[in-house]
Design a protein around this motif. Structure first.
Motif, PDB file in Angstrom:
ATOM      1  N   SER A  58      -3.601   6.131  -0.060  1.00  0.00           N
ATOM      2  CA  SER A  58      -4.221   7.301   0.552  1.00  0.00           C
ATOM      3  C   SER A  58      -3.448   8.521   0.089  1.00  0.00           C
ATOM      4  O   SER A  58      -2.209   8.493   0.007  1.00  0.00           O
ATOM      5  N   PRO A  65      -3.904  -0.467  -2.409  1.00  0.00           N
ATOM      6  CA  PRO A  65      -4.589   0.591  -1.657  1.00  0.00           C
ATOM      7  C   PRO A  65      -3.681   1.808  -1.500  1.00  0.00           C
ATOM      8  O   PRO A  65      -2.480   1.672  -1.211  1.00  0.00           O
ATOM      9  N   VAL A  86      -6.741  -3.504   6.187  1.00  0.00           N
ATOM     10  CA  VAL A  86      -6.846  -2.641   5.008  1.00  0.00           C
ATOM     11  C   VAL A  86      -6.721  -3.471   3.730  1.00  0.00           C
ATOM     12  O   VAL A  86      -7.477  -3.283   2.769  1.00  0.00           O
ATOM     13  N   ALA A 128      -8.314   4.301  -0.925  1.00  0.00           N
ATOM     14  CA  ALA A 128      -8.874   3.215  -0.120  1.00  0.00           C
ATOM     15  C   ALA A 128      -9.483   3.778   1.159  1.00  0.00           C
ATOM     16  O   ALA A 128      -8.750   4.301   2.005  1.00  0.00           O
ATOM     17  N   GLU A 162      -9.905  -5.427   3.058  1.00  0.00           N
ATOM     18  CA  GLU A 162     -11.046  -4.594   2.672  1.00  0.00           C
ATOM     19  C   GLU A 162     -10.835  -3.860   1.350  1.00  0.00           C
ATOM     20  O   GLU A 162     -11.783  -3.305   0.794  1.00  0.00           O
ATOM     21  N   THR A 163      -9.603  -3.864   0.834  1.00  0.00           N
ATOM     22  CA  THR A 163      -9.309  -3.112  -0.389  1.00  0.00           C
ATOM     23  C   THR A 163      -8.511  -3.975  -1.357  1.00  0.00           C
ATOM     24  O   THR A 163      -7.311  -3.770  -1.563  1.00  0.00           O
ATOM     25  N   MET A 216       0.858  -1.188   0.000  1.00  0.00           N
ATOM     26  CA  MET A 216       0.000   0.000   0.000  1.00  0.00           C
ATOM     27  C   MET A 216       0.888   1.230   0.000  1.00  0.00           C
ATOM     28  O   MET A 216       2.080   1.130   0.320  1.00  0.00           O
ATOM     29  N   ARG A 274      -7.589  -3.460  -7.825  1.00  0.00           N
ATOM     30  CA  ARG A 274      -8.454  -3.516  -9.002  1.00  0.00           C
ATOM     31  C   ARG A 274      -7.873  -4.406 -10.090  1.00  0.00           C
ATOM     32  O   ARG A 274      -8.609  -5.027 -10.855  1.00  0.00           O
ATOM     33  N   HIS A 322      -8.960   6.819  -6.951  1.00  0.00           N
ATOM     34  CA  HIS A 322      -9.990   6.409  -5.998  1.00  0.00           C
ATOM     35  C   HIS A 322      -9.264   5.776  -4.815  1.00  0.00           C
ATOM     36  O   HIS A 322      -8.853   4.624  -4.878  1.00  0.00           O
TER      37      HIS A 322
END
Length: 454
Positions: A375, A373, A425, A333, A428-429, A192, A432, A331
């Protein structure tokens, strides 16, 4: 075993002891801007900071990128803290480099300082964390010269003039650095990623969960036929009028773009020659096409190309269109954003905050968000509007030190106690797409086509 709160206190104390140095690094880099894929001095300065922390950075990634790893006590999840090395081309900016025209009118220098500061704090506590941290300075977040990028893309894998999979050692395949870092494996093993970006002047001190548009470059090159504009204009084919009709066609499409797709098209028509006595035989329309989703971006770019064909058809001109994917939509996470917000709250205190806006700008963190993911919080400290001559960081604590604190705190929360939060995390993510799927997507959008009305 230390608690997360105790580990944060130790990391924060180390950063606060060197807060002036973190802020000074941000100010220093602001005054030495460099263009994308040529950020040699900035990369060297970041590398020297990491070496002073006892790390051994890898350099030359995608040309100028730098990466090092802080290792914890086991092989748990790996979190990337990312900063961007480059400035943008804005020669009229007061702090622009007179030789290159590059200026830090988007705050990337503060990102590098924030990553450097977070590394300083995390070094104190990594022995009690279950995973590792990749410290990555990425090149070329801003787009360079549009014509050079489009010409290069025509010979790229998947482009019109190059075989798929062809390797070109002389230049990057992709126009933005994180795409190139993904292609060359610099993010292999990263689970991430986090990047804190300065906001615009007058904006919130902290924002997280914001989505951003993706974008394509579209260039339409019109070819006509010159003739005497007074005596025999009917023998000519007016390429400039073809381009102008294409521009009007684009404007006529604006109400047809669905509001929830956040489509924006900005264009510029150039060419036409300098002789008023001749029918213009060439003209170029450049467009930046933005949209909130990949499918919407494809449709909008195709609409612009179709408008170019319409202008050429009306005048009997030839047109060649090039389409190049610049950025994928961002988009972030939500599960990762929650951890960042939890750590930013105590740092920014009662200052204004925001969450979940949609912004029309673009970033190649959107590319990363398709394979892991991410941020992408926004911080304070700047005055003026992004990409403008009045933009600059005026409060380096807000722009660099505060993000360093909450990025480090986020890492502690994610990797303490067996990295339970990081694993949540990731559950849940789910990504794609894989990196090979991502590369295929990028290459599928880049294309060159030619139409001629005979």
């Amino acid at each position: 075993m230390s608690t997360a709160a105790g580990l944060k206190r130790a990391a924060y104390a180390a950063m606060e002891r060197r807060a002036d140095a973190i802020a000074s690094l941000s100010d220093e880099l602001m005054r030495t801007p460099e263009p994308g894929y040529a950020e040699y001095a900035t990369a060297a300065r970041f590398g020297s900071w990491l070496e002073d922390l006892g790390l051994t950075p890898r350099t030359g990634l995608a040309g100028t990128g730098v990466a090092a790893v802080l290792r914890g006590r086991d092989d748990g999840p790996r979190i990337a803290l990312v900063g961007e090395l480059d400035a943008l081309a804005l020669p009229e900016h007061p702090l622009a480099d007179p030789a290159t025209g590059a200026a830090h009118a988007c705050g990337h220098h503060a990102q590098i300082a924030a990553v450097a500061g977070a590394a300083l704090g995390l070094r104190e506590v990594m022995a009690e964390l279950d995973g590792s941290v990749a410290l990555i300075a990425a090149p070329a977040e801003e787009l360079g010269d549009a014509d050079a990028l489009l010409d290069a893309a025509a010979g790229a894998p998947g482009g019109a003039d190059g075989p798929d999979g062809a390797e070109r050692a002389d230049r990057a395949e992709f126009p933005v650095g994180k795409a190139e870092l993904l292609r060359t494996g610099a993010f292999d093993g990263v689970d991430m990623a986090l990047l804190a970006h300065t906001g615009r002047g007058g904006g919130p001190r902290f924002s997280v969960g914001d989505t951003l548009n993706g974008s394509c470059l579209v260039r339409a090159r019109f070819g006509g036929r010159s003739a005497h504009a007074g005596s025999t204009p009917w023998l000519g084919v007016n390429a400039l009028k073809a381009a102008t009709l294409a521009a009007h066609a684009i404007d006529a499409q604006r109400e047809a773009f669905p509001e929830d797709e956040s489509v924006r098209v900005n264009y510029l028509v150039t060419g036409g020659g300098s002789a008023l006595g001749s029918v213009p035989s060439s003209a170029v329309l450049h467009a930046m096409v933005r949209a909130a989703g990949v499918d919407a971006l494809r449709r909008a770019a195709e609409t612009v190309a179709r408008c170019a064909r319409a202008g050429a058809l009306a005048l009997g001109a030839r047109v060649e269109t090039d389409t190049l994917l610049a950025y994928l939509p961002l988009h972030p996470a939500p599960a990762l954003d929650d951890v960042v917000a939890r750590n930013a709250g105590p740092v920014v205190g009662d200052a204004p905050t925001a969450r979940g806006r949609h912004l029309g700008a673009c970033t190649d963190m959107g590319d990363l968000a398709h394979v892991m993911p991410v941020s992408h919080p926004y911080c304070g400290g700047a005055a003026g509007d992004h990409h403008s001559t009045d933009y600059r960081v005026v409060d380096h604590r807000a722009a660099a030190v505060e993000p360093a604190l909450y990025l480090a705190g986020t890492v502690v929360d994610l990797l303490c106690d067996g990295a339970a939060e990081a694993r949540r995390v990731l559950r849940e993510t789910p990504p794609r797409m894989s990196v090979p799927e991502y590369l295929d997507l990028r290459r599928s959008i880049t294309r060159r086509r030619t139409w001629e009305e005979t």
